[in-house]
Motif scaffolding. Structure first.
Motif, PDB file in Angstrom:
ATOM      1  N   UNK A  42      -6.884  -3.136  -3.454  1.00 50.87           N
ATOM      2  CA  UNK A  42      -7.844  -2.908  -2.860  1.00 50.87           C
ATOM      3  C   UNK A  42      -8.013  -1.430  -2.620  1.00 50.87           C
ATOM      4  N   UNK A  43      -7.088  -0.991  -2.383  1.00 53.85           N
ATOM      5  CA  UNK A  43      -7.006   0.777  -2.196  1.00 53.85           C
ATOM      6  C   UNK A  43      -7.391   1.357  -3.636  1.00 53.85           C
ATOM      7  N   UNK A  44      -6.913   0.716  -4.807  1.00 56.02           N
ATOM      8  CA  UNK A  44      -7.080   1.396  -5.939  1.00 56.02           C
ATOM      9  C   UNK A  44      -8.619   1.378  -6.432  1.00 56.02           C
ATOM     10  N   UNK A  45      -9.205   0.428  -6.010  1.00 50.87           N
ATOM     11  CA  UNK A  45     -10.678   0.073  -6.194  1.00 50.87           C
ATOM     12  C   UNK A  45     -11.750   0.706  -4.933  1.00 50.87           C
ATOM     13  N   UNK A  55      -4.692   7.630   2.283  1.00 53.94           N
ATOM     14  CA  UNK A  55      -3.352   8.086   2.219  1.00 53.94           C
ATOM     15  C   UNK A  55      -2.465   8.170   2.994  1.00 53.94           C
ATOM     16  N   UNK A  56      -2.942   7.226   4.247  1.00 46.60           N
ATOM     17  CA  UNK A  56      -2.015   6.971   5.391  1.00 46.60           C
ATOM     18  C   UNK A  56      -1.165   5.669   4.872  1.00 46.60           C
ATOM     19  N   UNK A  57      -1.166   5.238   3.743  1.00 43.97           N
ATOM     20  CA  UNK A  57      -0.557   3.907   3.303  1.00 43.97           C
ATOM     21  C   UNK A  57       0.533   4.172   2.662  1.00 43.97           C
ATOM     22  N   UNK A  69      -2.311   9.900  -7.407  1.00 41.91           N
ATOM     23  CA  UNK A  69      -2.789  10.543  -6.232  1.00 41.91           C
ATOM     24  C   UNK A  69      -1.813  10.978  -5.179  1.00 41.91           C
ATOM     25  N   UNK A  70      -0.383  10.971  -5.411  1.00 40.69           N
ATOM     26  CA  UNK A  70       0.592  11.137  -4.756  1.00 40.69           C
ATOM     27  C   UNK A  70       0.612  12.529  -4.271  1.00 40.69           C
ATOM     28  N   UNK A  71       0.477  13.546  -4.879  1.00 45.04           N
ATOM     29  CA  UNK A  71       0.341  14.585  -4.719  1.00 45.04           C
ATOM     30  C   UNK A  71      -0.599  15.160  -3.546  1.00 45.04           C
TER      31      UNK A  71
END
Length: 97
Positions: A42-45, A55-57, A69-71
């Motif tokens: 769901x976050x990727x979509x 980013x809080x997950x 998107x980790x950086x």
């Protein structure tokens, strides 16, 4: 993924307060049938410009997942005062709920 389940995930995501984090598994446990993988999906979509705090997950080990998107995720969390230890983990006190 069923639209109702995705809506539950996104509603929970929107509730994570600044300076706090939660895990894919914790979000899944608050839904009616999601798994941590479905939460990640769901976050990727999420569409561009959505404004939700994806980013809080983080992972159950309190680290950032390995993704493109980790950086940016690390930067945004640091901007909110979320620190990482020498092993890249977030302090347990920062976990929500």
């Amino acid at each position: 993924m069923k639209p109702a389940l995705k809506e539950q995930i996104l509603t929970i995501l929107a509730e994570i307060p600044p300076g706090r984090v939660t895990t894919y598994g914790r979000i899944a446990a608050m839904t009616e049938g999601a798994t941590p993988r479905l939460v990640a999906r769901a976050l990727r979509e999420l569409p561009a410009g959505h404004g939700l705090p994806w980013f809080r997950v983080i992972t159950a080990s309190r680290r950032l997942a390995d993704h493109g998107g980790a950086d940016e995720q690390r930067r945004r969390l640091l901007d909110e005062g979320v620190a990482f230890d020498s092993r890249g983990r977030v302090a347990a006190e920062r976990l929500w709920p």
